[in-house]
Scaffold this motif. Structure first.
Motif, PDB file in Angstrom:
ATOM      1  N   ARG A  28       0.846  -1.200   0.000  1.00 40.72           N
ATOM      2  CA  ARG A  28       0.000   0.000   0.000  1.00 40.72           C
ATOM      3  C   ARG A  28       0.879   1.246   0.000  1.00 40.72           C
ATOM      4  O   ARG A  28       1.823   1.350   0.784  1.00 40.72           O
ATOM      5  CB  ARG A  28      -0.927   0.001   1.216  1.00 40.72           C
ATOM      6  CG  ARG A  28      -1.906   1.141   1.222  1.00 40.72           C
ATOM      7  CD  ARG A  28      -2.989   0.901   2.217  1.00 40.72           C
ATOM      8  NE  ARG A  28      -3.688  -0.369   1.967  1.00 40.72           N
ATOM      9  CZ  ARG A  28      -4.264  -1.068   2.938  1.00 40.72           C
ATOM     10  NH1 ARG A  28      -4.213  -0.670   4.180  1.00 40.72           N
ATOM     11  NH2 ARG A  28      -4.900  -2.176   2.644  1.00 40.72           N
ATOM     12  N   THR A  55      -9.808   7.183  -0.746  1.00 37.12           N
ATOM     13  CA  THR A  55      -9.160   6.379  -1.787  1.00 37.12           C
ATOM     14  C   THR A  55      -9.459   4.896  -1.661  1.00 37.12           C
ATOM     15  O   THR A  55      -9.529   4.206  -2.663  1.00 37.12           O
ATOM     16  CB  THR A  55      -7.641   6.558  -1.756  1.00 37.12           C
ATOM     17  OG1 THR A  55      -7.237   6.421  -0.420  1.00 37.12           O
ATOM     18  CG2 THR A  55      -7.243   7.874  -2.346  1.00 37.12           C
ATOM     19  N   ARG A  56      -9.622   4.388  -0.456  1.00 33.16           N
ATOM     20  CA  ARG A  56      -9.848   2.951  -0.313  1.00 33.16           C
ATOM     21  C   ARG A  56     -10.974   2.448  -1.189  1.00 33.16           C
ATOM     22  O   ARG A  56     -10.835   1.454  -1.869  1.00 33.16           O
ATOM     23  CB  ARG A  56     -10.212   2.644   1.129  1.00 33.16           C
ATOM     24  CG  ARG A  56      -8.967   2.396   1.867  1.00 33.16           C
ATOM     25  CD  ARG A  56      -8.888   1.178   2.579  1.00 33.16           C
ATOM     26  NE  ARG A  56      -7.540   1.244   3.109  1.00 33.16           N
ATOM     27  CZ  ARG A  56      -7.227   0.949   4.334  1.00 33.16           C
ATOM     28  NH1 ARG A  56      -8.152   0.494   5.135  1.00 33.16           N
ATOM     29  NH2 ARG A  56      -6.025   1.046   4.744  1.00 33.16           N
ATOM     30  N   ARG A  57     -12.055   3.200  -1.183  1.00 35.22           N
ATOM     31  CA  ARG A  57     -13.181   2.733  -1.953  1.00 35.22           C
ATOM     32  C   ARG A  57     -13.064   3.154  -3.424  1.00 35.22           C
ATOM     33  O   ARG A  57     -13.534   2.491  -4.294  1.00 35.22           O
ATOM     34  CB  ARG A  57     -14.476   3.285  -1.350  1.00 35.22           C
ATOM     35  CG  ARG A  57     -14.787   2.622  -0.031  1.00 35.22           C
ATOM     36  CD  ARG A  57     -16.270   2.487   0.186  1.00 35.22           C
ATOM     37  NE  ARG A  57     -16.969   1.816  -0.880  1.00 35.22           N
ATOM     38  CZ  ARG A  57     -17.023   0.478  -0.982  1.00 35.22           C
ATOM     39  NH1 ARG A  57     -16.418  -0.289  -0.105  1.00 35.22           N
ATOM     40  NH2 ARG A  57     -17.721  -0.071  -1.937  1.00 35.22           N
ATOM     41  N   ARG A  74     -10.367   3.561  -5.175  1.00 32.76           N
ATOM     42  CA  ARG A  74      -9.326   2.934  -6.002  1.00 32.76           C
ATOM     43  C   ARG A  74      -9.739   1.546  -6.433  1.00 32.76           C
ATOM     44  O   ARG A  74      -9.728   0.601  -5.659  1.00 32.76           O
ATOM     45  CB  ARG A  74      -8.034   2.857  -5.204  1.00 32.76           C
ATOM     46  CG  ARG A  74      -6.839   2.990  -6.110  1.00 32.76           C
ATOM     47  CD  ARG A  74      -5.607   2.787  -5.314  1.00 32.76           C
ATOM     48  NE  ARG A  74      -4.816   3.988  -5.274  1.00 32.76           N
ATOM     49  CZ  ARG A  74      -3.735   4.082  -4.529  1.00 32.76           C
ATOM     50  NH1 ARG A  74      -3.377   3.102  -3.740  1.00 32.76           N
ATOM     51  NH2 ARG A  74      -3.039   5.181  -4.549  1.00 32.76           N
ATOM     52  N   HIS A  75     -10.172   1.467  -7.633  1.00 34.13           N
ATOM     53  CA  HIS A  75     -10.573   0.199  -8.210  1.00 34.13           C
ATOM     54  C   HIS A  75      -9.332  -0.602  -8.528  1.00 34.13           C
ATOM     55  O   HIS A  75      -8.228  -0.049  -8.652  1.00 34.13           O
ATOM     56  CB  HIS A  75     -11.382   0.474  -9.491  1.00 34.13           C
ATOM     57  CG  HIS A  75     -12.072  -0.738 -10.011  1.00 34.13           C
ATOM     58  ND1 HIS A  75     -11.532  -1.516 -10.985  1.00 34.13           N
ATOM     59  CD2 HIS A  75     -13.275  -1.297  -9.690  1.00 34.13           C
ATOM     60  CE1 HIS A  75     -12.350  -2.512 -11.250  1.00 34.13           C
ATOM     61  NE2 HIS A  75     -13.436  -2.396 -10.462  1.00 34.13           N
ATOM     62  N   ARG A  76      -9.507  -1.917  -8.699  1.00 32.64           N
ATOM     63  CA  ARG A  76      -8.344  -2.746  -9.040  1.00 32.64           C
ATOM     64  C   ARG A  76      -7.668  -2.271 -10.321  1.00 32.64           C
ATOM     65  O   ARG A  76      -6.458  -2.325 -10.486  1.00 32.64           O
ATOM     66  CB  ARG A  76      -8.801  -4.200  -9.239  1.00 32.64           C
ATOM     67  CG  ARG A  76      -8.835  -5.013  -7.984  1.00 32.64           C
ATOM     68  CD  ARG A  76      -9.120  -6.446  -8.325  1.00 32.64           C
ATOM     69  NE  ARG A  76     -10.383  -6.559  -9.079  1.00 32.64           N
ATOM     70  CZ  ARG A  76     -10.684  -7.582  -9.848  1.00 32.64           C
ATOM     71  NH1 ARG A  76      -9.817  -8.559  -9.996  1.00 32.64           N
ATOM     72  NH2 ARG A  76     -11.836  -7.651 -10.486  1.00 32.64           N
ATOM     73  N   PHE A  77      -8.459  -1.811 -11.260  1.00 27.27           N
ATOM     74  CA  PHE A  77      -7.907  -1.446 -12.559  1.00 27.27           C
ATOM     75  C   PHE A  77      -7.510   0.015 -12.656  1.00 27.27           C
ATOM     76  O   PHE A  77      -7.047   0.462 -13.698  1.00 27.27           O
ATOM     77  CB  PHE A  77      -8.904  -1.776 -13.679  1.00 27.27           C
ATOM     78  CG  PHE A  77      -9.093  -3.255 -13.841  1.00 27.27           C
ATOM     79  CD1 PHE A  77     -10.372  -3.791 -13.833  1.00 27.27           C
ATOM     80  CD2 PHE A  77      -8.007  -4.106 -13.976  1.00 27.27           C
ATOM     81  CE1 PHE A  77     -10.547  -5.148 -13.970  1.00 27.27           C
ATOM     82  CE2 PHE A  77      -8.176  -5.457 -14.111  1.00 27.27           C
ATOM     83  CZ  PHE A  77      -9.456  -5.997 -14.109  1.00 27.27           C
TER      84      PHE A  77
END
Lengths: 269, 370
Positions: A2, A12-14, A16-19
């Motif tokens: 991280r 950002t946690r939510r 930030r998508h995997r892509f």
């Protein structure tokens, strides 16, 4: 893994998508590429854009240590050396790759010598100079592939545009006040191409717009073929034409005739 | 006198034979006479005669003579070997294959020339060298005096010859037979025409053709030899293009036209250009165009030094300064290179505005009259 993040960490946690990193990367590349296509003057300049920032930084370091005393801290030039802004990667690759730069001493002409930098360092320097302003890029493999080029046509172009300085067989020749056009035998196709598009020292510029890349490949094909040609008369005497041939004729031919005349006239003992 | 030369090496015999030779010379001894301006005999010198004969080793020494003989034979033998080398090279190294195709056999041409040349050279040289060595070392080399006599005939013979000519002339009757004499003159006089009339082939005179080239208003400049038109914006500063007028290949005598129209386009930074006031506007944004035909003897001037802006002629090093209307700064050329006034057409390609305003190339009779 991280990363340390900006003040809006909570969100950002939510968000930030995997892509997300991939999307950002793609967008960044798209913008860079788009801007580059819009701004670059030459269609062959892609090579420069593929260079990493690390390489440019390394090049800048090398530049500051080895080149800046003459070319200025920002490559703006000084009384001892011209500005390098806008000369492009091709000029650096030619000058440094053939050992002409860094120059050993000041004379009528800066001559070819053993290169001071290896290929990777040269590429870094070229990347740094190319990053200053757009200029002619180092030609890529496809631009230099002369295998199917028309040698005869190349000879025709060469004789009109190059032979008056570099000699009919690429042996080089004299210019004014100690300057000279170097011999082209043994020069790599890449360096020949770069010399044509950048016009180093006394040489004028033969840009791709006035002399298409195809013509340049044909010239290179002609020179490579000409270097391989055997001398049908025996010794080629440097292929510099009537000067060396006449010299041998006068010195050895006439010398042998005089020796014969002396022998004829001498009394036998 | 040469019989004694084949005696064995014995010094005494030689001194004697040398004396004998001197004695023979004294028999021929005359006197060299010098006269003053009145023709009076002034002084008498005794004829010193010939210098004493120097005998060669082969004259004295039989083994030396045999050695010389072997040397001559060796030279003649080398000549035979030379002939063999020539014949072998002729049949072994084929400069062309059976179809007469010589392209891929260029390297064998090298061996063919070398073999033929060496063989023939050895064969001819060694015959000559052997013959000379033979003559110099083995053939008799005694000094011989050849008397010279006056070359002219005796007075009677000369008078007789004149008499014979007069008789012949009287017999031919040239004075009497006027018809023959006149017709002979009529046949002889026009003979000169045979030599004079073909001189006409040296002409016709070039007339005004040397003063004009294929450049016209609106003709595009195309690169030589690729024949691509040139966009003004694409010529970089420091760039050079060798140009011809567009369509020159379709003209009646394209090579003659190329020889006059060849030109060079150079782009300078505008502040480097020092134009003559009457030629302001002959360039286009620092792009100038000059004739490539040297004003000295017409070589193509093509060596452009980008940093000094000097244009050099490769033949005699005439140097022209491109920044100053191509004035001569060095060398034998007498005049600046003629400038071609250029501009661009509607598509941005470089075009000529007019022909050269003076004849290009070296001087000639009547230059400046058309």
């Amino acid at each position: 893994m991280r990363r340390l993040t900006v003040p809006w960490t909570g969100l950002t946690r939510r968000r930030r998508h995997r892509f997300a990193p991939l999307v950002v990367l793609a967008a960044a590349l798209g913008v860079t590429g788009g801007l580059y296509t819009a701004l670059a003057p030459s269609p062959h300049a892609e090579a420069a854009s593929g260079v990493s920032t690390a390489s440019i930084d390394q090049g800048r370091g090398l530049f500051l240590r080895n080149c800046s005393s003459c070319h200025g801290l920002n490559a703006e030039g000084s009384s001892d050396g011209p500005t390098l802004i806008g000369v492009g990667a091709a000029a650096v690759d030619f000058q440094v790759g053939t050992g002409r730069m860094p120059a050993a001493n000041v004379g009528p002409q800066i001559v070819k010598k053993r290169p001071s930098f290896d290929a990777q360092q040269t590429a870094a320097l070229a990347a740094y100079v190319a990053s200053l302003a757009p200029g002619p890029a180092i030609p890529d493999k496809s631009q230099l592939d002369y295998t199917n080029s028309d040698i005869a046509k190349g000879g025709e172009i060469y004789r009109t545009n190059c032979a008056m300085c570099h000699n009919f067989a690429g042996s080089g020749g004299a210019l004014t006040l100690g300057k000279f056009a170097p011999a082209l035998r043994g020069t790599s196709p890449r360096h020949m191409y770069e010399a044509m598009i950048t016009g180093p020292q006394s040489m004028p510029v033969f840009s791709d717009s006035t002399m298409p890349a195809k013509d340049k490949r044909e010239i290179i094909a002609f020179l490579r073929n000409s270097a391989k040609e055997p001398g049908p008369g025996g010794l080629s005497l440097g292929k510099i034409g009537p000067v060396s041939e006449g010299g041998v004729g006068w010195l050895f031919g006439l010398g042998a005739l005089i020796a014969c005349a002396v022998w004829l006239g001498a009394k036998a003992r | 006198m040469s019989e004694h030369t084949h005696t064995d090496a014995a010094g005494v015999e030689h001194v004697e034979s040398a004396d004998a030779a001197a004695a023979v010379q004294e028999e021929h001894a005359g006197a060299i006479v010098a006269r003053d301006e009145h023709g009076e005999i002034e002084t008498h010198y005794a004829n010193p005669g010939l210098a004493p004969h120097i005998y060669r080793r082969s004259d004295i020494d039989k083994t030396a003579a045999q050695r010389r003989e072997r040397e001559v034979a060796t030279l003649f033998g080398l000549s035979t070997i030379g002939t063999l080398i020539f014949l072998v090279s002729y049949f072994v190294f084929k400069p062309a294959d059976k179809q007469g195709n010589s392209n891929q056999l260029l390297s064998t041409v090298h061996y063919s020339t070398l073999g033929l040349g060496l063989g023939m050279g050895l064969a001819l040289f060694c015959i000559g060298a052997g013959a000379i060595h033979w003559a110099k070392t083995l053939m008799p080399d005694d000094e011989i005096v050849q008397e010279r006599h006056p070359m002219h005939s005796s007075a009677e013979e000369r008078a007789g010859a004149v008499e014979a000519l007069k008789e012949g002339a009287a017999g031919a009757g040239l004075g009497r037979r006027k018809l023959i004499r006149n017709s002979l003159l009529g046949a002889m006089a026009p003979l000169g025409l045979l030599a004079l009339v073909p001189l006409r082939d040296l002409g016709p005179l070039p007339g005004a053709s040397l003063a004009y080239t294929a450049w016209r208003k609106g003709v595009r400049l195309v690169s030589d030899p690729s024949r691509n038109p040139i966009k003004a914006e694409e010529v970089p500063i420091g760039g050079v293009v060798h140009v011809m007028p567009e369509g020159i290949d379709k003209m009646p005598n394209p090579l003659d036209e190329e020889a006059k129209a060849a030109a060079i386009v150079i782009r300078l930074a505008p502040d480097e250009l020092h134009e003559r006031p009457d030629r302001r506007g002959w360039d286009y944004n620092g792009i100038v165009c000059y004739s490539k035909i040297c004003t000295h003897v017409g070589c193509p001037v093509g060596l452009y030094e980008q940093q000094t802006h000097h244009l050099l002629c490769p033949c005699h090093q005439s140097t022209f300064d491109v920044t100053h209307n191509c004035e001569v700064v060095f060398g034998p050329a007498g005049r600046p290179l003629p400038q071609l006034k250029i501009s661009v057409d509607s598509e941005g390609y470089l075009v000529a505005d007019q022909d050269f305003q003076e004849p290009v190339g070296p001087s000639y009779w009547f230059r400046g009259e058309n």
